[in-house]
Design an enzyme around this catalytic site. Structure first.
Site, PDB file in Angstrom:
ATOM      1  CE  LYS A 115      -4.040  -2.335   1.690  1.00 51.70           C
ATOM      2  NZ  LYS A 115      -4.642  -2.885   2.921  1.00 51.70           N
ATOM      3  CE  LYS A 197      -6.560 -15.853  -6.890  1.00 51.98           C
ATOM      4  NZ  LYS A 197      -6.733 -15.911  -5.446  1.00 51.98           N
ATOM      5  CE  LYS A 200     -14.222  -6.986  -3.941  1.00 50.55           C
ATOM      6  NZ  LYS A 200     -14.164  -6.650  -2.541  1.00 50.55           N
TER       7      LYS A 200
END
Ligand code: TRP
Length: 334
Positions: A115, A197, A200
């Site tokens: 982050k 995969k 989002k």
């Protein structure tokens, strides 16, 4: 008296729309767990403030995540389904745990380092102590089972560290929480572009969302990569073809899958037909969920009742724990 059931706790960040990967990887497990365990499922709205300080969309996102999980079968009468910010006890426990968490270990956390790289302009202390808040969420209910994916393993390890420090310093209050899932191999739902995969934030055309329209679902599936088919019987499948079969196994009937397996092995598979079939089966799977989500979102009174019911159950459990915590720490002066 009813035998004590193991306690399950998990948190869901209210960012973005849920997709098939979330459904088959997580929600379906929650739906099963709520039958067997005492479950607390929480919308992690406070956590989302560490990365999304602009709260214009927060309410809509919280409503959506509640509605999507309920439409998928999470039952607010079985599990406690609540919002993190409604349970102030979480924030109190977070404060105590912060005194047991060391700077050095927090700075080494993988998600923190990621982050910092992603939002260098907003490296706030909440980001640093994100795993401390997560530990508070879990142990507030003295939960021992936490259904999460691999990416959360380090946070759970940290939760165990804080539990052990607390118990050692102030006396045994908390069980050690551990990751818990039904199948050893977590179900992976492949992306439609053969790139890993469904996720989002990455390629939205390669991910099927529970909110996608019927036509959007068909369109995404028709775009999936194929080739002109195998030339020899029983050729191993390339990844991108295997992925289409994997998706089919999630939503299509056994005879449909058998037919296309036979076509593949007999070298007469028509991928256009296969994708059309998968598109229809996917639409039949997703559209009832999407319609249910829409009707829940249109019923603010119901959503309020869900949140209040969840809050009530979570607070009952939280209050009991916090009395033990304050007592153990020595914050009892009269
Ligand atoms: N950090 C989790 C995630 O990103 C969400 C979360 C918040 C959570 N609190 C939790 C997960 C407690 C399990 C238990 O997905």
């Amino acid at each position: 008296m009813e035998a004590m059931k193991p306690i399950v706790m998990s948190g869901i960040r209210p960012t973005g729309f849920l997709h098939l990967g979330n459904y088959f990887g997580a929600i379906r497990n929650y739906v099963r767990m709520q039958e067997e365990f005492e479950c607390y499922f929480m919308v992690a709205d406070l956590h989302s403030l560490t990365t999304h300080p602009d709260t214009k969309e927060l309410k809509a996102n919280v409503h959506r995540v509640l509605a999507e999980n309920i439409a998928c079968g999470l039952d607010p009468d079985k599990a406690a389904f609540y919002c993190q910010s409604h349970i102030y006890e979480t924030s109190e426990l977070y404060l105590y745990l912060n005194m047991l968490a060391y700077m050095g270990e927090l700075e080494k956390t993988t998600t923190f380092k990621d982050k910092v790289r992603m939002q260098p302009q907003n490296v706030n202390a909440g980001l640093l102590t994100y795993p401390v808040l997560q530990a508070a969420d879990i142990i507030l209910h003295r939960a021992s089972l936490v259904p999460v994916g691999k990416d959360q393993e380090q946070h759970l390890e940290m939760a165990r560290t804080y539990v052990n420090r607390f118990n050692h310093r102030y006396g045994e209050v908390f069980p050690e929480p551990k990751a818990f899932n039904y199948s050893q191999e977590l179900v992976k739902v492949p992306a439609l572009d053969g790139s890993g995969k469904m996720s989002k934030s990455e390629n939205q055309m390669a991910t099927i969302y529970l909110a996608d329209s019927d036509d959007m679902i068909r369109k995404k599936i028709m775009k999936a990569k194929t080739d002109s088919g195998p030339l020899e019987p029983n050729t191993p499948k390339p990844d991108y073809i295997e992925n289409i079969f994997l998706l089919m196994k999630l939503v299509s009937s056994a005879d449909v899958i058998e037919k296309f397996e036979a076509d593949y092995n007999g070298c007469n598979i028509r991928y256009g037909d296969m994708k059309k079939q998968l598109g229809e089966d996917m639409v039949n799977f997703v559209s009832p969920i999407r319609n249910k989500v829409d009707s829940i979102l249109n019923n603010e009174i119901y959503l309020k009742e869900v949140m209040q019911k969840g809050e009530e159950k979570a607070r009952k459990s939280a209050k009991g724990t916090m009395e033990l915590v304050r007592q153990a720490i020595g914050l009892n002066y009269y």
